[in-house]
Motif scaffolding. Structure first.
Motif, mmCIF file in Angstrom:
data_model
loop_
_atom_site.group_PDB
_atom_site.id
_atom_site.type_symbol
_atom_site.label_atom_id
_atom_site.label_comp_id
_atom_site.label_asym_id
_atom_site.label_seq_id
_atom_site.Cartn_x
_atom_site.Cartn_y
_atom_site.Cartn_z
ATOM 1 N N THR A 66 -14.794 13.168 4.546
ATOM 2 C CA THR A 66 -13.864 13.932 5.361
ATOM 3 C C THR A 66 -14.112 13.679 6.846
ATOM 4 O OG1 THR A 66 -14.109 15.596 3.664
ATOM 5 C CG2 THR A 66 -12.826 16.201 5.574
ATOM 6 N N TRP A 81 -7.540 2.802 -2.990
ATOM 7 C CA TRP A 81 -6.936 2.732 -1.663
ATOM 8 C C TRP A 81 -7.936 2.199 -0.648
ATOM 9 C CZ3 TRP A 81 -2.141 3.121 -2.833
ATOM 10 C CH2 TRP A 81 -1.753 3.958 -3.871
ATOM 11 N N GLY A 82 -9.192 2.627 -0.848
ATOM 12 C CA GLY A 82 -10.243 2.121 0.025
ATOM 13 C C GLY A 82 -10.435 0.628 -0.151
ATOM 14 N N ARG A 141 -11.399 19.323 7.531
ATOM 15 C CA ARG A 141 -10.115 18.648 7.389
ATOM 16 C C ARG A 141 -9.035 19.353 8.214
ATOM 17 N NH1 ARG A 141 -7.066 17.909 1.728
ATOM 18 N NH2 ARG A 141 -5.213 17.082 2.692
ATOM 19 N N GLY A 151 -14.556 3.478 1.832
ATOM 20 C CA GLY A 151 -13.163 3.210 2.165
ATOM 21 C C GLY A 151 -12.733 3.938 3.416
ATOM 22 N N PRO A 197 -21.541 13.546 0.096
ATOM 23 C CA PRO A 197 -20.711 12.394 0.468
ATOM 24 C C PRO A 197 -19.254 12.794 0.673
ATOM 25 C CG PRO A 197 -21.432 12.238 -1.829
ATOM 26 C CD PRO A 197 -22.130 13.411 -1.236
ATOM 27 N N TYR A 198 -18.827 13.837 -0.002
ATOM 28 C CA TYR A 198 -17.446 14.280 0.151
ATOM 29 C C TYR A 198 -17.193 14.774 1.574
ATOM 30 C CZ TYR A 198 -13.044 16.492 -1.013
ATOM 31 O OH TYR A 198 -11.725 16.844 -1.046
ATOM 32 N N LEU A 236 -12.856 23.955 -7.597
ATOM 33 C CA LEU A 236 -12.857 23.016 -6.487
ATOM 34 C C LEU A 236 -12.800 21.623 -7.062
ATOM 35 C CD1 LEU A 236 -15.364 25.183 -4.704
ATOM 36 C CD2 LEU A 236 -13.201 24.504 -3.720
ATOM 37 N N ALA A 238 -19.460 2.104 -13.025
ATOM 38 C CA ALA A 238 -19.914 3.471 -12.900
ATOM 39 C C ALA A 238 -19.763 4.205 -14.214
ATOM 40 C CB ALA A 238 -19.120 4.180 -11.824
ATOM 41 N N LEU A 244 -17.730 6.814 -2.061
ATOM 42 C CA LEU A 244 -16.702 7.735 -1.581
ATOM 43 C C LEU A 244 -16.419 7.497 -0.106
ATOM 44 C CD1 LEU A 244 -17.432 11.322 -2.920
ATOM 45 C CD2 LEU A 244 -15.335 10.044 -3.157
ATOM 46 N N VAL A 285 -11.433 2.555 7.207
ATOM 47 C CA VAL A 285 -10.141 2.912 7.806
ATOM 48 C C VAL A 285 -10.365 3.354 9.249
ATOM 49 C CG1 VAL A 285 -8.157 4.447 7.700
ATOM 50 C CG2 VAL A 285 -9.164 3.600 5.609
ATOM 51 N N VAL A 293 -18.469 10.584 -11.371
ATOM 52 C CA VAL A 293 -18.494 9.137 -11.542
ATOM 53 C C VAL A 293 -17.332 8.685 -12.402
ATOM 54 C CG1 VAL A 293 -20.905 8.771 -11.140
ATOM 55 C CG2 VAL A 293 -20.149 9.500 -13.388
ATOM 56 N N ASP A 334 -4.600 12.563 3.365
ATOM 57 C CA ASP A 334 -5.239 13.208 4.502
ATOM 58 C C ASP A 334 -5.041 12.283 5.682
ATOM 59 O OD1 ASP A 334 -6.687 14.713 6.231
ATOM 60 O OD2 ASP A 334 -8.645 14.124 5.444
ATOM 61 N N ASN A 335 -4.383 12.783 6.691
ATOM 62 C CA ASN A 335 -4.122 11.987 7.877
ATOM 63 C C ASN A 335 -3.442 10.656 7.509
ATOM 64 O OD1 ASN A 335 -4.241 11.644 10.666
ATOM 65 N ND2 ASN A 335 -5.997 10.277 10.471
ATOM 66 N N PHE A 342 -3.841 8.882 4.832
ATOM 67 C CA PHE A 342 -4.598 8.006 3.939
ATOM 68 C C PHE A 342 -4.761 8.709 2.590
ATOM 69 C CE2 PHE A 342 -8.433 6.036 2.206
ATOM 70 C CZ PHE A 342 -8.075 4.708 2.322
ATOM 71 N N PRO A 343 -4.480 7.991 1.484
ATOM 72 C CA PRO A 343 -4.541 8.645 0.176
ATOM 73 C C PRO A 343 -5.900 9.262 -0.106
ATOM 74 C CG PRO A 343 -3.489 6.525 -0.006
ATOM 75 C CD PRO A 343 -4.017 6.605 1.380
ATOM 76 N N LEU A 396 -15.880 13.999 -7.048
ATOM 77 C CA LEU A 396 -17.239 13.534 -6.840
ATOM 78 C C LEU A 396 -17.791 12.853 -8.075
ATOM 79 C CD1 LEU A 396 -18.721 16.630 -5.102
ATOM 80 C CD2 LEU A 396 -17.966 14.518 -4.074
ATOM 81 N N HIS A 424 -12.431 10.603 7.967
ATOM 82 C CA HIS A 424 -10.997 10.818 8.213
ATOM 83 C C HIS A 424 -10.791 11.517 9.549
ATOM 84 C CE1 HIS A 424 -9.277 10.219 3.972
ATOM 85 N NE2 HIS A 424 -10.462 9.669 4.030
ATOM 86 N N LEU A 452 -23.176 5.857 -15.897
ATOM 87 C CA LEU A 452 -23.312 7.176 -15.321
ATOM 88 C C LEU A 452 -22.836 8.297 -16.200
ATOM 89 C CD1 LEU A 452 -22.549 6.355 -11.711
ATOM 90 C CD2 LEU A 452 -24.677 6.970 -12.774
ATOM 91 N N PHE A 480 0.843 -1.192 0.000
ATOM 92 C CA PHE A 480 0.000 0.000 0.000
ATOM 93 C C PHE A 480 0.878 1.241 0.000
ATOM 94 C CE2 PHE A 480 -2.553 3.197 2.152
ATOM 95 C CZ PHE A 480 -3.836 2.980 1.702
ATOM 96 N N GLU A 510 -12.740 3.705 -4.478
ATOM 97 C CA GLU A 510 -11.412 4.043 -5.007
ATOM 98 C C GLU A 510 -10.377 3.043 -4.495
ATOM 99 O OE1 GLU A 510 -9.286 5.751 -2.517
ATOM 100 O OE2 GLU A 510 -10.914 5.392 -1.101
ATOM 101 N N GLN A 557 -19.917 22.565 -0.480
ATOM 102 C CA GLN A 557 -19.470 21.352 0.195
ATOM 103 C C GLN A 557 -17.952 21.274 0.321
ATOM 104 O OE1 GLN A 557 -20.346 17.879 -2.075
ATOM 105 N NE2 GLN A 557 -20.417 18.985 -3.992
ATOM 106 N N PHE A 558 -17.253 21.811 -0.659
ATOM 107 C CA PHE A 558 -15.796 21.683 -0.603
ATOM 108 C C PHE A 558 -15.206 22.560 0.484
ATOM 109 C CE2 PHE A 558 -16.880 20.392 -4.901
ATOM 110 C CZ PHE A 558 -16.312 19.137 -4.882
#
Lengths: 418, 916
Positions: free
Chosen positions: B206, B276-277, B174, B242, B201-202, A157, B706, B239, B246, A164, A118-119, A121-122, A162, B209, B710, A78, B274, B166-167
Motif C-alpha cells: 500500500t 498486473w505486477g 490508502r 509489482g 507486506p500488504y 478482512l 508457491a 506482493l 509501478v 500463497v 488503487d490509484n 493500478f489493479p 496475503l 501505491h 506453500l 493491460f 501477481e 495490518q488491514f
C-alpha cells in the motif's frame, strides 16, 4: 494508470462514472461519441482513441461501452484485459451485466471498483478475494439486509490477498463436495465455394465448477495430452508439473473458473462435423434469384448435431426472400438483409433444406458478391479433437468428492463462402 | 418520517404554485432533454437544476445541484440535502447507511453531492464497515474541493495507521494518501515512510501505491520518495514487487542504478508476482536490459545454447562465463531474464503474454524470438479489442520477420464477421507475409475479399494487391490484369481504388502499358470518385506521348466540366493542360488557355495559385525570365515511382505493446528504449553481497511454485520441501508477526547466549549457544541452534562432534565433525533440534577425540516462545491445525514456520479471559 471509468449504454448515455485520481470531466467522452458516429457498426469503434489530453481505451460487452480514461503511456492490453475482468466480475456478481443490473446494484459496483483498483493500478481482481470482501447480492440476502440492516460488505478482512494461494477462499465448507469439469471445444472453419476446407482449427477450454471443502489439491490427467499444442493456464496450475509430466496439478479456486484453454495442433486433421450444399444463383436480367441450401452431418461419431442455426447477410440487392424450410423456421429482415434459419437437430435420414427464390430490385443488375453462411451448432458428449480426460485425483482432504466430466463441441467461427 | 414522504414534501415545496400532475407531464420532457445535454457534458446542472430536483423527487432518489442552488430559486435542493443530512446525523446506523448509499448513487451519476461533506465526514470513524467504506469513497471524491473540512478526518486515519491489524493500517494509508489536500503532504510523507518499513507486506504494498499518489500531489517530494522506493525495491515480498516498480516507473524511471542490486531478485520473483505486477516489471526490465547488456543480434554471435534441460535450471546465473574467447557471449543475467519470463507466455492474462512477447522481440537473439509466435496467435482467439492490439503488434513484427508468422498465415484469414478494423489489420499482415511461395494462395484469398460486401475492406484489399504486385515481381502482371478486370466492377469505390492502385503500379513499371491507359480513358466518363478521376488525368498527362490522340480529347471534356469538378480533379486538369501544352501545343493551346482562365477565377486559392504558376511557367512572356526554358524539364521530369509500403513500416521505433505503438504517436510519459550499448557496463553492479543461504526455489518449481510448496499449512500430506526460500519466508514472517502486536521481528532483537559447556568442565573446550530464530534448514520441525565452540586450552582439539543423545529418539541434526580447533580459536556451527513441541531439554554428548561431555539445551520460554495475541479470531479458525482442541497443550507449533513457537493463549475467548 487508469484514471477514470465511464459506462456508456447503447443510446449514448453515460450512466456511471468512477474516478480513481482527480476527477476527469465527462465531456472527455465527446471524443468517444465522435468516434462512435464515424463507425458504421458498434463494433467498429476503435479500442484506442487519442484526445488532446487523455487517451480513451474502451471495450464493448453486452452492448455497454466501458471507457477507461488514461493520461499517460500504459500498455493498452493491460487496460483492455482489466476492463474485461471488470465485466466478468459484474457478470459473476449479478448474473448478467446489463445497464439495469448495474444501476440496481450501483453501491456494490462502486464497492467492487474501489477494491479492484488503487490509484489506477489493479489491486484485487481474483473473484474469490472479492467475494470475501463484498458478498454478491442475492434475493435472500437483500431481504435479510433490509430487515436486519446488515451489510453486503464482508466482516472479514482480505486475508486471501496475503495467502500463497490468493485465488482460493479460506475456510470453504460444503456438505456435498463436487467437482465438475466441462471440456468445451470450438471448431473454427472456413470452407470455400467448392466445398474444400481453407482453414480449420480447434480451440478448447476446460471450465471447472469446483465446490470442495478445505484445501483440496487436484490432479487431472489426459489420455492423449500430446494433442494439446498451445495452452494457457489459470494461475493455480503448476507449470512445472505440466512441463514434466503433462499433468494438471492445482489447488482450485472456489466456484467457477477456467482451468485451461488450449489449441489443438494444426498437424492433426480436423474432422468437420457438418457439410453444406448450396446453390445460390442470380441470373442476369431476371429479378429472381434461386436459393437452395442443404445441411448434412459427417464425422460426428454417431452423435446428434443440435441447436443448428444458419445465418447469412444476403446481398444488398435482395428485396425479399420467399423460402421453404424442410424443418425449423427462418426469418429474413428486408432492412438489414439478414437471413437466419433456426434448424434445430439434424436428422441424418431426412436432411434439412431451405429452398426458394429471392426477389431482386427490378432492373438492378445482379449482385456480384455472394453471401457467406455462418453456422452454429452443438454436439454433446463429444470433443471433436478426441481429447479425453484420464482421471481426476484429489489429495489433501479426506472426504470423497463427486466428480463429473462433460464434453461438448461447438461451432466457433464456422463460415461457408459461396 | 419515511423516505418517500420526505421527498414528496420537498417536491411540493419546490413547486408550490404548480399543479403536480401537470408538472409531471412536463417532467418527462425535461428528463429527455437532460439526457441530450448530459452527453455534451456542460451546463447540465445550470440549466436543468429545477427539473433534476423534481425528477429526483419523483424517483425518491435525492439529488443536489450546487449551481442550481446558486440561482436561489430552487430551495428544494437544500431541502433534499437537509433530508440526507438529517439521516446522516441520526443515531440509527441503518439510516446513515441508507443515506450514504444514496450519496454514492449520486456520485456514480456524476452529480454534485459536495454540500453534504460536513455531515458525511462525521461518520468516518463509524464502526460499521460498509458505512465506513462508503464514507471513504465520498472523502476521496470530494476532499479536493473541501480541503479544510477534509482535515477533520485526518486524525482518524492517523490513529488507524497505528492499529495492530495490518488491514486497517493499510486501508487507512490508502485513503489518507488518496485525499488530495496539499496541506497534509508532510503527514503523508511520514506515513509512507513508516509503512515502508512495516512488517506486513500488504502494508508495504500500500505504501508503494501511496508513493505515486503523493508524487502527483507534490512533485517536490521526489528526492525523499526515491529514498523510500529504493528501500522498497529491496523488499523480497512478491506482493510488494509489482507495486514498487509501478512507483519507480512513475517517479524516477531514469534512476536505472536503483535496479542493479535488485535485478536478479526481480527476475526470480517474477513468476510469483501477481499478473498486473508482472506486466509492469517486464516492461521495466526490458528497458533496463537495453541499457546494460550488449546486443545479441550480431551475425557471428555464439549463444549459450539452451536445450530444454538447462532452460529451467535457474542456477546458471551463478555459472561463470566460460573463459574461452568468443565473439559474443550473452551475459548470464541477460539469459536469466529471458529464461524466467518464458513460462509467462502461458499466462491467461493477455497483457502478460504481450509483454513477454515484446521483451523477446527487443531482447532475445533473433533465432529465439519465434518462441512467442504461438502464444501471440493464441491471443487472436480473445476479445475483439485484444485482437486489435495484438494484430497491430504482429503487423509490426511481420514486416521485419516474415518467417515468424508464416506458418500461421491461415490464422490471419479474414472472416466476414470480423469488424472492419480487424479485417484491415489482418490484410496488412497477410500482405507482409506474402512471398513467392505463398503469393498464389494469398491472391486467391484476396479475390474473395474483393467481393466482400464491406466496401471499405474491399478497397483496402485492392491496395494490398497493389503492394503484393510491387513487392513480388513475378505476380506484377497477374495483379495488374486482375485490377484491370476490376475496373469493370459495378461498385464505384472498388473501381476508384483500382484506378489509384493501377496508377501507382504503372508508375513503377516503366514498360509500355498504353493499352491499360486507353482502357482507363474510356472508363473516365463513368467514374465519379474524385481521387480516381484525378489519377486518370495524371496518368494521361504523364504518359501523354503514349496516348497522343486520346489525351487532348480528355482535356476537351474536362474543359467542359471544369467548374463542377472537385478541387483535386481541377488541379490535375491544370497539370494535364500544362503538360499537353508543352508536348502538343498545336492542338491544345486554346483549351489550355481556357482552362487557365477558369482556374484564375476559381474559388479555391490553391487552384488560383497553381494556375498563376503554370501560366508563368509555360506561356512565354517578358516577365517570365529563365524558368520558362526549363518548363519542359520541370513538368515532364521522370518521376520516382512511389514505394508502396506498409503503414506499419516505421512503427518499430516504438516499443511494442505500448500505447505509443498502438497510436503511432508518442504518448505522454513514453520511455524510449535505448540502443544497445557498444560495451556492456560493469556487470558486477548486479552482484549482491549477501549470498542468501538458500537459493531461489525457482530451481525446483519455476511457475506457480508457491502453490506447490506453500500449501503445507493446510494440506498436511503435501510434500514438504526441504528448503524454503527466504523471500517466501519473509512473506510469512510479515504475515504472522503482524498479528503479534508488540513484538519486533526476533531476528533483529538482542540475542541472548547461554552456556552449554564451561571451559573448566570441558577441559579447555567451551561451548555457548543461542537461538538465531531463523527457520531451520534441515527439517521444518526443527529449531535451529547456533553453537560457538572455543578452544581455551593450550593444545589442539580434534574431532569435535556430537555423541549420544537422550531421550534416545531425540531428533538432532548434528553439525559436521570439526577436525581441528587451534588453541584460542573459535568456530560457530549450527544445528537443528526437534523439541517435539515441548519444553523438555535436549540432552546429548559433546565429544572430542579424547573426552565426552554431557550437555543439554533448554528451550527457554522467554526466548523461544512468542506471545500470540489473537487480534483476528477468524483468522485462526481458518487454520484448523493450530486450532485443534489441544487444551492441554500449552505450546503449539505452527507448522508453516519451522522453528517458531506460538504461545497459544486460548482455545476459546472465555478461556482467554481466564488465563489473562
Amino acid at each position: 494508470m487508469i484514471h477514470s471509468l465511464f459506462l456508456i449504454n447503447a443510446s449514448g448515455d453515460i450512466f456511471l462514472e468512477k474516478h480513481w485520481k482527480s476527477v476527469v470531466s465527462r465531456s472527455v467522452c465527446d471524443y468517444f461519441f465522435e468516434a462512435q458516429e464515424r463507425a458504421s457498426e458498434p463494433e467498429n469503434v476503435p479500442p484506442v482513441i487519442p484526445t488532446p489530453h487523455h487517451y480513451l481505451i474502451s471495450v464493448l460487452r453486452h452492448r455497454i461501452y466501458f471507457v477507461a480514461v488514461i493520461q499517460s503511456e500504459v500498455p493498452p492490453l493491460f487496460v483492455i484485459e482489466f476492463l474485461h475482468r471488470v465485466v466478468d466480475t459484474f457478470q459473476d456478481y449479478f448474473g448478467v451485466c446489463t445497464e439495469a443490473a448495474i444501476k440496481d446494484n450501483v453501491v456494490v459496483v462502486y464497492e467492487l471498483l474501489e477494491e479492484m483498483l488503487d490509484n489506477g493500478f489493479p489491486l484485487a481482481t481474483e473473484s474469490n478475494i472479492l467475494k470475501e470482501l463484498i458478498k454478491p447480492p442475492t434475493i435472500l440476502r437483500t431481504m435479510v439486509n433490509t430487515i436486519t440492516g446488515s451489510t453486503n460488505v464482508g466482516e472479514q478482512l482480505p486475508t486471501g490477498q496475503l495467502s500463497v494461494v490468493p485465488w482460493r477462499r479460506t475456510g470453504v465448507k460444503y456438505t456435498n463436495n463436487e467437482a465438475y469439469f466441462d471440456v468445451v471445444e470450438e471448431i473454427d472453419v472456413i470452407i470455400d465455394k467448392s466445398g474444400s476446407t481453407i482453414t480449420a482449427e480447434i480451440q478448447g477450454v476446460i471450465d471447472a465448477c469446483v465446490k470442495l471443502t478445505g484445501m483440496p489439491d487436484l490432479t487431472l490427467s489426459f489420455m492423449n495430452p500430446r494433442l494439446l499444442d498451445d495452452v494457457s493456464f489459470h494461475p493455480c496450475v503448476r507449470f512445472k508439473r505440466w512441463e514434466a509430466e503433462r499433468i494438471l496439478s492445482f489447488i482450485p479456486p472456489d466456484g467457477n473458473f477456467r482451468l485451461l484453454s488450449y489449441h489443438v495442433s494444426s498437424q492433426n486433421l480436423v474432422a468437420i462435423p457438418v457439410y453444406v450444399k448450396h446453390n445460390i444463383t442470380f441470373r442476369e436480367g431476371s429479378s429472381q434469384g434461386r436459393f437452395d441450401l442443404t445441411l448434412g452431418p459427417k464425422q460426428t461419431m454417431g452423435k446428434v448435431v443440435e441447436s443448428v442455426l444458419v445465418s447469412s447477410q444476403l446481398p444488398r440487392g435482395v428485396l425479399n426472400a420467399n423460402l421453404n424450410p424442410s424443418q425449423g423456421t427462418y426469418t429474413f429482415d428486408p432492412v438489414t438483409k439478414l437471413l437466419s434459419w433456426d434448424v434445430g437437430k439434424i436428422n441424418p435420414q431426412k436432411l434439412p433444406s431451405l429452398k426458394g427464390t429471392m426477389s431482386l430490385q427490378a432492373g438492378a443488375s445482379k449482385p456480384d458478391e455472394n453471401p457467406t453462411f455462418n453456422i452454429q451448432f452443438k454436439i454433446q458428449q463429444m470433443a471433436i479433437s478426441g481429447l479425453k480426460v484420464n482421471r481426476l485425483d484429489m489429495y489433501g482432504e479426506k472426504y470423497k468428492p463427486f466428480k463429473g466430466i462433460k464434453y461438448m463441441t461447438k461451432a466457433g467461427k464456422f463460415q461457408v463462402r459461396t | 418520517m419515511t423516505l418517500s414522504e420526505s421527498s414528496d414534501d420537498s417536491v411540493k415545496k419546490s413547486n408550490p404554485r404548480e399543479d403536480w400532475p401537470a408538472r409531471r407531464g412536463g417532467l418527462r420532457q425535461a428528463e429527455v432533454d437532460t439526457c441530450g445535454v448530459m452527453s455534451s457534458g456542460v451546463g447540465y446542472n445550470d440549466q436543468t437544476g429545477a427539473e433534476t430536483a423534481v425528477e429526483a423527487g419523483q424517483e425518491t432518489t435525492p439529488t443536489t445541484s450546487s449551481s442550481g442552488a446558486a440561482f436561489g430559486l430552487f430551495s428544494s435542493d437544500f431541502k433534499k440535502n437537509e433530508d440526507l443530512k438529517e439521516m446522516l446525523e441520526s443515531n440509527k446506523e441503518s439510516l446513515k447507511l441508507e443515506a450514504m448509499k444514496r450519496v454514492v448513487g449520486l456520485i456514480s451519476k456524476g452529480k454534485n453531492a459536495s454540500e453534504l461533506f460536513p455531515a458525511v465526514v462525521k461518520n468516518v470513524a463509524s464502526k460499521n464497515i460498509e458505512l465506513k467504506k462508503l464514507v471513504y469513497v465520498y472523502l476521496v471524491r470530494y476532499a479536493e474541493e473541501q480541503q479544510d473540512l477534509a482535515l477533520l478526518s485526518i486524525s482518524t486515519f492517523q490513529r488507524a495507521l497505528k492499529d495492530p491489524n495490518q488491514f486497517i493500517r493499510a486501508s487507512a494509508l490508502r485513503v489518507l494518501s488518496s485525499i488530495r489536500v496539499p496541506i497534509i503532504v508532510p503527514i503523508m510523507m511520514l506515513a509512507i515512510k513508516e509503512a515502508a518499513t512495516d512488517l506486513s507486506p500488504y502494508v508495504r504494498k500500500t505504501s508503494a501505491h501511496a508513493i505515486q499518489k503523493l508524487y502527483s500531489l507534490d512533485p517536490d517530494q521526489k528526492e525523499q520518495l526515491i529514498e523510500v522506493i529504493e528501500k522498497l525495491l529491496k523488499d523480497k515480498s512478491t506482493l510488494v514487487a509489482g507495486s514498487v516498480v509501478v512507483a519507480f516507473e512513475e517517479v524516477c524511471p531514469d534512476r536505472i542504478d536503483l535496479i542493479h542490486k535488485n535485478y536478479r531478485k526481480l527476475c526470480n520473483l517474477l513468476v510469483d508476482v501477481e499478473e498486473w505486477g508482472q506486466v509492469v516489471i517486464i516492461s521495466m526490465l526490458t528497458r533496463y536490459a537495453r541499457t546494460q547488456f550488449t546486443s545479441p543480434w550480431k551475425e557471428d554471435a555464439v549463444f549459450d545454447e539452451n536445450n530444454e534441460k538447462t532452460f529451467y535450471d535457474s542456477d546458471s546465473e551463478e555459472k561463470k562465463v566460460p573463459t574461452e574467447a568468443k565473439p559474443y557471449m550473452m551475459d548470464p543475467d541477460h539469459r536469466l531474464l529471458l529464461r524466467n519470463t518464458k513460462p509467462l507466455l502461458q499466462s491467461r492474462n493477455t497483457a502478460v503474454v504481450m509483454s513477454v512477447a515484446q521483451l523477446y522481440w527487443h531482447l532475445a537473439p533473433k533465432h529465439e524470438v519465434s518462441v512467442v509466435t504461438k502464444s501471440l496467435v493464441r491471443l487472436l482467439r480473445s476479445h475483439r479489442e485484444v485482437q486489435y492490439i495484438v494484430l497491430q503488434n504482429i503487423a509490426t513484427m511481420s514486416i521485419q520477420r516474415k518467417g515468424m508468422f508464416e506458418p500461421y498465415m491461415k490464422s490471419f484469414y479474414v472472416r466476414s464477421t470480423d469488424p472492419t478494423h480487424i479485417k484491415t489489420l489482418k490484410l496488412e499482415i497477410l500482405t507482409n507475409l506474402a512471398n513467392e511461395a505463398n503469393i498464389s494462395t494469398i491472391l486467391r484469398e484476396f479475390q474473395t475479399y474483393v467481393k466482400s460486401q464491406d466496401k471499405t475492406f474491399a478497397a483496402a484489399t485492392i491496395q494490398a494487391i497493389g503492394r503484393c504486385a510491387t513487392n513480388i515481381s513475378e505476380v506484377t502482371d497477374t495483379c495488374l490484369n486482375g485490377l484491370v478486370l476490376l475496373l469493370s466492377n459495378r461498385d464505384e469505390t472498388v473501381v476508384a481504388e483500382s484506378v489509384v492502385v493501377i496508377k501507382k503500379l504503372l508508375q513503377t513499371q516503366p514498360t509500355q502499358h498504353s493499352e491499360i491507359i486507353k482502357h482507363m480513358a474510356k472508363l473516365f466518363d463513368n467514374i465519379t470518385v474524385p481521387m480516381a478521376r484525378a489519377s486518370i488525368l495524371w496518368l494521361m498527362g504523364e504518359y501523354c506521348d503514349r496516348v497522343p490522340k486520346i489525351a487532348p480529347d480528355v482535356l476537351r471534356k474536362m474543359a467542359k466540366t471544369f467548374t463542377t469538378e472537385e478541387d483535386i480533379v481541377k488541379l490535375q486538369t491544370v497539370n494535364l493542360a500544362a503538360k499537353l501544352y508543352l508536348t502538343n501545343s498545336k492542338q491544345t493551346k486554346l483549351l489550355t488557355q481556357y482552362i487557365l482562365n477558369l482556374g484564375k477565377y476559381d474559388q479555391n486559392y490553391d487552384i488560383r495559385d497553381r494556375t498563376r504558376f503554370i501560366r508563368q511557367l509555360i506561356v512565354p512572356s517578358e516577365k517570365s525570365g529563365a524558368l520558362n526554358k526549363y518548363a519542359r524539364r520541370i513538368l515532364l521530369a521522370p518521376k520516382p515511382a512511389p514505394v508502396l509500403e506498409s503503414a506499419f513500416k516505421d512503427r518499430d521505433r516504438f516499443q511494442l505493446g505500448t500505447l505509443s505503438h498502438s497510436l503511432n504517436v508518442k504518448a505522454s510519459g513514453y520511455q524510449e528504449l535505448s540502443d544497445w550499448p557498444a560495451v556492456a557496463p560493469d556487470p558486477s553492479v548486479r552482484n549482491v553481497e549477501v549470498i542468501e543461504p538458500v537459493r531461489s526455489r525457482l530451481s525446483e518449481t519455476p511457475m506457480f511454485s508457491a502453490s506447490c510448496c506453500l500449501v503445507s499449512p493446510a494440506v498436511t500430506n503435501a510434500p514438504k520441501p526441504s528448503v524454503i526460500s527466504s523471500s517466501l519466508l519473509s512473506d510469512l514472517e510479515g504475515l504472522s508477526l503482524s498479528n503479534v502486536s508488540s513484538v519486533t521481528s526476533p531476528s533483529f532483537g538482542p540475542v541472548k547466549t547461554y552456556e552449554l559447556l564451561h571451559h573448566m568442565t570441558g577441559k579447555g573446550l567451551a561451548a555457548k549457544y543461542h537461538f538465531p530464530r531463523q527457520p531451520c534448514l534441515y527439517q521444518p520441525s526443527m529449531v535451529s541452534v547456533q553453537v560457538i565452540l572455543t578452544n581455551n586450552s593450550d593444545h589442539v582439539l580434534e574431532e569435535i562432534h556430537i555423541g549420544e543423545r537422550s531421550p534416545a529418539g531425540l531428533n538432532v541434526h548434528c553439525f559436521n565433525t570439526i577436525e581441528r580447533l587451534e588453541p584460542g580459536a573459535s568456530v560457530t556451527v549450527s544445528m537443528g533440534v526437534d523439541f517435539s513441541d515441548s519444553t523438555q531439554a535436549a540432552n546429548f554428548q559433546l565429544c572430542t577425540k579424547e573426552d565426552q561431555f554431557g550437555v543439554s539445551i533448554q528451550p527457554a520460554v522467554g526466548e523461544l516462545l512468542m506471545p500470540f495475541t489473537m487480534t483476528e479470531f477468524n483468522d485462526l479458525k481458518t487454520h484448523p491445525r493450530t486450532f485443534s482442541d489441544n487444551r492441554g497443550h500449552l505450546f503449539k507449533k505452527k507448522n508453516c514456520i519451522p522453528g517458531y513457537f506460538f504461545y497459544q493463549i486460548f482455545v476459546n475467548p472465555e478461556q482467554m479471559k481466564k488465563d489473562v
